[in-house]
Design a protein around this motif. Structure first.
Motif, PDB file in Angstrom:
ATOM      1  N   LEU A 185      17.691  -6.986  28.356  1.00 19.63           N
ATOM      2  CA  LEU A 185      16.661  -6.417  29.219  1.00 19.63           C
ATOM      3  C   LEU A 185      16.725  -7.097  30.576  1.00 19.63           C
ATOM      4  CD1 LEU A 185      14.000  -4.837  29.845  1.00 19.63           C
ATOM      5  CD2 LEU A 185      12.767  -6.721  28.715  1.00 19.63           C
ATOM      6  N   GLU A 186      16.722  -6.302  31.644  1.00 17.71           N
ATOM      7  CA  GLU A 186      16.787  -6.850  32.997  1.00 17.71           C
ATOM      8  C   GLU A 186      15.587  -6.399  33.820  1.00 17.71           C
ATOM      9  OE1 GLU A 186      19.830  -6.714  36.853  1.00 17.71           O
ATOM     10  OE2 GLU A 186      20.625  -6.591  34.811  1.00 17.71           O
ATOM     11  N   ARG A 236       5.587   0.454  34.910  1.00 17.30           N
ATOM     12  CA  ARG A 236       5.316   1.808  34.412  1.00 17.30           C
ATOM     13  C   ARG A 236       5.994   2.090  33.087  1.00 17.30           C
ATOM     14  NH1 ARG A 236       0.834   2.708  37.124  1.00 17.30           N
ATOM     15  NH2 ARG A 236       1.109   3.053  39.360  1.00 17.30           N
ATOM     16  N   GLY A 237       7.046   1.341  32.774  1.00 11.90           N
ATOM     17  CA  GLY A 237       7.767   1.575  31.530  1.00 11.90           C
ATOM     18  C   GLY A 237       9.139   0.946  31.563  1.00 11.90           C
ATOM     19  N   PHE A 238      10.063   1.557  30.813  1.00 13.97           N
ATOM     20  CA  PHE A 238      11.417   1.038  30.698  1.00 13.97           C
ATOM     21  C   PHE A 238      12.407   2.193  30.680  1.00 13.97           C
ATOM     22  CE2 PHE A 238       8.591  -1.840  28.396  1.00 13.97           C
ATOM     23  CZ  PHE A 238       8.925  -3.083  28.911  1.00 13.97           C
ATOM     24  N   SER A 239      13.618   1.925  31.125  1.00 10.59           N
ATOM     25  CA  SER A 239      14.712   2.863  30.914  1.00 10.59           C
ATOM     26  C   SER A 239      15.705   2.222  29.958  1.00 10.59           C
ATOM     27  CB  SER A 239      15.391   3.215  32.245  1.00 10.59           C
ATOM     28  OG  SER A 239      15.955   2.063  32.836  1.00 10.59           O
ATOM     29  N   TYR A 261      -1.803  -0.387  27.652  1.00  6.47           N
ATOM     30  CA  TYR A 261      -1.489  -1.189  28.842  1.00  6.47           C
ATOM     31  C   TYR A 261      -0.897  -0.322  29.957  1.00  6.47           C
ATOM     32  CZ  TYR A 261      -2.136  -4.432  25.062  1.00  6.47           C
ATOM     33  OH  TYR A 261      -2.654  -5.092  23.980  1.00  6.47           O
ATOM     34  N   LEU A 262      -1.040   1.006  29.774  1.00  7.32           N
ATOM     35  CA  LEU A 262      -0.606   1.996  30.765  1.00  7.32           C
ATOM     36  C   LEU A 262       0.902   1.976  30.995  1.00  7.32           C
ATOM     37  CD1 LEU A 262      -3.509   1.651  33.378  1.00  7.32           C
ATOM     38  CD2 LEU A 262      -3.370   3.141  31.353  1.00  7.32           C
ATOM     39  N   ILE A 263       1.651   1.626  29.946  1.00  6.16           N
ATOM     40  CA  ILE A 263       3.111   1.710  29.970  1.00  6.16           C
ATOM     41  C   ILE A 263       3.476   3.006  29.255  1.00  6.16           C
ATOM     42  CG2 ILE A 263       5.281   0.602  29.306  1.00  6.16           C
ATOM     43  CD1 ILE A 263       3.728  -1.009  31.319  1.00  6.16           C
ATOM     44  N   HIS A 264       3.777   4.061  30.018  1.00  7.91           N
ATOM     45  CA  HIS A 264       3.970   5.388  29.444  1.00  7.91           C
ATOM     46  C   HIS A 264       5.399   5.910  29.544  1.00  7.91           C
ATOM     47  CE1 HIS A 264      -0.392   5.324  30.477  1.00  7.91           C
ATOM     48  NE2 HIS A 264      -0.495   5.965  29.344  1.00  7.91           N
ATOM     49  N   SER A 265       6.191   5.338  30.418  1.00  4.93           N
ATOM     50  CA  SER A 265       7.502   5.922  30.722  1.00  4.93           C
ATOM     51  C   SER A 265       8.608   5.229  29.930  1.00  4.93           C
ATOM     52  CB  SER A 265       7.783   5.813  32.224  1.00  4.93           C
ATOM     53  OG  SER A 265       9.055   6.320  32.533  1.00  4.93           O
ATOM     54  N   PHE A 266       9.112   5.918  28.909  1.00  2.00           N
ATOM     55  CA  PHE A 266      10.271   5.478  28.147  1.00  2.00           C
ATOM     56  C   PHE A 266      11.350   6.528  28.363  1.00  2.00           C
ATOM     57  CE2 PHE A 266       8.856   2.180  24.918  1.00  2.00           C
ATOM     58  CZ  PHE A 266       7.662   1.894  25.555  1.00  2.00           C
ATOM     59  N   PRO A 275       9.091  -0.791  37.219  1.00  2.00           N
ATOM     60  CA  PRO A 275       7.794  -0.830  37.898  1.00  2.00           C
ATOM     61  C   PRO A 275       7.629   0.399  38.800  1.00  2.00           C
ATOM     62  CG  PRO A 275       9.126  -2.807  38.340  1.00  2.00           C
ATOM     63  CD  PRO A 275      10.025  -1.771  37.765  1.00  2.00           C
ATOM     64  N   ASP A 276       6.427   0.592  39.318  1.00  3.00           N
ATOM     65  CA  ASP A 276       6.196   1.620  40.323  1.00  3.00           C
ATOM     66  C   ASP A 276       7.093   1.321  41.521  1.00  3.00           C
ATOM     67  OD1 ASP A 276       4.941   2.832  42.748  1.00  3.00           O
ATOM     68  OD2 ASP A 276       3.539   3.614  41.268  1.00  3.00           O
ATOM     69  N   SER A 277       7.871   2.308  41.948  1.00  4.71           N
ATOM     70  CA  SER A 277       8.913   2.037  42.949  1.00  4.71           C
ATOM     71  C   SER A 277       8.563   2.483  44.363  1.00  4.71           C
ATOM     72  CB  SER A 277      10.208   2.756  42.526  1.00  4.71           C
ATOM     73  OG  SER A 277      10.080   4.169  42.667  1.00  4.71           O
ATOM     74  N   GLN A 278       7.350   2.993  44.579  1.00  9.57           N
ATOM     75  CA  GLN A 278       7.072   3.633  45.867  1.00  9.57           C
ATOM     76  C   GLN A 278       7.103   2.658  47.060  1.00  9.57           C
ATOM     77  OE1 GLN A 278       7.232   6.880  45.741  1.00  9.57           O
ATOM     78  NE2 GLN A 278       7.421   6.577  43.524  1.00  9.57           N
TER      79      GLN A 278
END
Length: 472
Positions: A357-358, A367-370, A391-396, A420-423
């Motif tokens: 994991l990086e 926001r999540g993980f890829s 914990y609002l981690i929704h993006s897998f 993380p949020d990338s904006q």
């Protein structure tokens, strides 16, 4: 009677299975809650980052600051009481910026407008007196071919393709234009250009130039041309002025210099596994940074979040089944020497890495993980998603992981990247405002907690390839 007995046995089995599943979920939910409590109430990552950023500063590969960061993080990992802490030697490039760059746009004799630039990492310097020439603006390498040597020779090529603002994934926008920075000088020199200026990889308009790695390929040193980034405001001004006055001239002076490779180190700490001591889980970020800011987001955040994973395991008295390593990679920014060396040594020693994991996308709200993995492993990972939703981690998602762990890839390993949020990330990326004050303490700690939670679950349940091998 036999049928009733069979039905009763089946019902008992289903109820028992459901009870076991509920117990497992309850155990995991409690563990994740403990991890988040520890990170938010008794976290260490922000203090570590404070020291890296404010006491050491930008950690350009091969620099004194990079050497200081190696010593500091090694000492801090030793304080955690890990089973092993060591340095892994790696040869890295050494390039220095020298005194600050200077540039202006000349619209007539004595009529100049100063503009903000910075040398791209690995660029050659300008001549001692600087470089002045007419400018030709292009959007891509196809434009170079269209204009040809006849219109380009003796000029400075100005690459002005912006990041695509309508893309929600800002890393996709970055990927869509970074080729002009990385290969721009190499391509322009084929047509006789004397230098290049590249629009900074930045979505907002500001006066901050953003550096980054570039390459000359196999072009001989004597034929290499200087390369610099111009701020987005500077790029807009230069472009609009060129439309009014195509014969304007651009002057820039930079004093960068390349030296022979020097010794540096990856910093590694390990908790030895209780069940599978010869199977390895890795979590890491890159210790080097660019020199314009102090590298807080890129990638001081990933370094301290990764250190926090092992610290929290020790504090929570969690004894992992697998050996869990934190690896602080050296030279991601301009060479990837650390990641390549770690993978080469792992292969040489025939180490079995099952998960890596990086964190290298900034210290913003996670926001999540890829995941770079197969269907079976991704299905298992997706089954954990409800544990992260509080914990609002929704993006897998399926996709890339990280540059430094990429060389570890093989058929058995699962690779992942914190997302993380990338904006806001590219507002700071490789620029002078990548500083400690731009990092939010709580967001940084949430990222460390998310990473620790995922490492815990991967360690507890293992990968599908592991389970298959055990059955065999």
């Amino acid at each position: 009677m036999k049928r009733i007995t069979l039905l009763l046995a089946l019902a008992t089995f289903v109820m028992t299975s459901e009870s076991v599943a509920q117990k497992v979920n309850s155990e995991d939910s409690t563990m994740l809650r403990n991890i988040y409590d520890m990170a938010l109430l008794n976290g260490k990552s922000y203090d570590w980052l404070d020291h890296l950023s404010n006491k050491i500063g930008g950690r350009l590969s091969g620099s004194l600051e990079a050497e200081q960061a190696v010593k500091y993080t090694e000492a801090e990992l030793k304080k955690l009481g890990l089973d092993k802490v060591w340095l892994q030697k790696v040869k890295v490039p050494k390039w220095t910026r020298g005194i600050p760059e200077y540039a202006y746009i000349e619209t007539g004799p004595g009529k100049t407008t100063l503009t903000n630039i910075c040398a791209l990492g690995g660029s050659v310097p300008t001549p001692d007196g600087g470089l002045k020439a007419e400018v030709i603006e292009v959007q891509n390498f196809e434009d170079l071919e269209r204009y040809g040597r006849e219109q380009i020779e003796g000029k400075i090529v100005f690459y002005n393709r912006p990041m695509q603002a309508d893309l929600i994934n800002t890393f996709e926008a970055y990927g869509g234009c970074v080729d002009q920075r990385y290969a721009g000088a190499m391509e322009a020199s084929k047509y006789g250009a004397v230098g290049i200026i590249v629009r900074s990889m930045n979505l907002r308009l500001d006066d901050l130039p953003h550096t980054g790695a570039m390459s000359y390929g196999d072009i001989p040193i004597v034929d290499r041309i200087p390369a610099a980034a111009i701020s987005t405001k500077g790029a807009e001004y230069l472009s609009s002025t060129l439309k009014l006055l195509p014969t304007l001239k651009f002057y820039f002076k930079q004093n960068c210099r390349a030296f022979p490779d020097v010794d540096s180190y990856n910093v590694i700490g390990e908790i030895t596994g209780t069940t599978y001591p010869n199977k390895y889980i890795v979590v890491g970020g890159h210790l080097d940074s660019w020199d314009l800011g102090d590298g807080s987001h890129d990638d001081g955040a990933g370094v301290v979040q990764s250190m926090e994973v092992l610290r929290m395991f020790k504090e929570l008295n969690y004894k992992p089944k697998h050996s869990v390593r934190v690896v602080l990679f050296m030279n991601e920014e301009n060479g990837l020497r650390g990641g390549n060396e770690y993978a080469a040594q792992a292969k040489l020693k025939r180490e079995d890495h099952v998960f890596a994991l990086e964190s290298d996308a900034g210290g913003f709200t996670p926001r999540g993980f890829s995941f770079d993995t197969d269907d079976a492993n991704f299905a298992q990972i997706e089954s954990w998603k409800p544990l992260f939703e509080p914990y609002l981690i929704h993006s897998f998602t399926r996709g890339g992981s990280g540059a430094d762990i990429g060389p570890l890839k093989d058929d058995g390993i699962v690779l992942a990247g914190l997302r993380p949020d990338s904006q806001r990330y590219f507002d700071h990326h490789h620029a002078a405002n990548d500083t400690f004050d731009a990092v939010n303490k709580r967001e940084l700690e949430l990222g460390g907690a998310a990473m620790t939670s995922l490492i815990y679950l991967m360690d507890k349940y293992g990968t599908k390839s592991e389970l298959t091998n055990i059955k065999k």
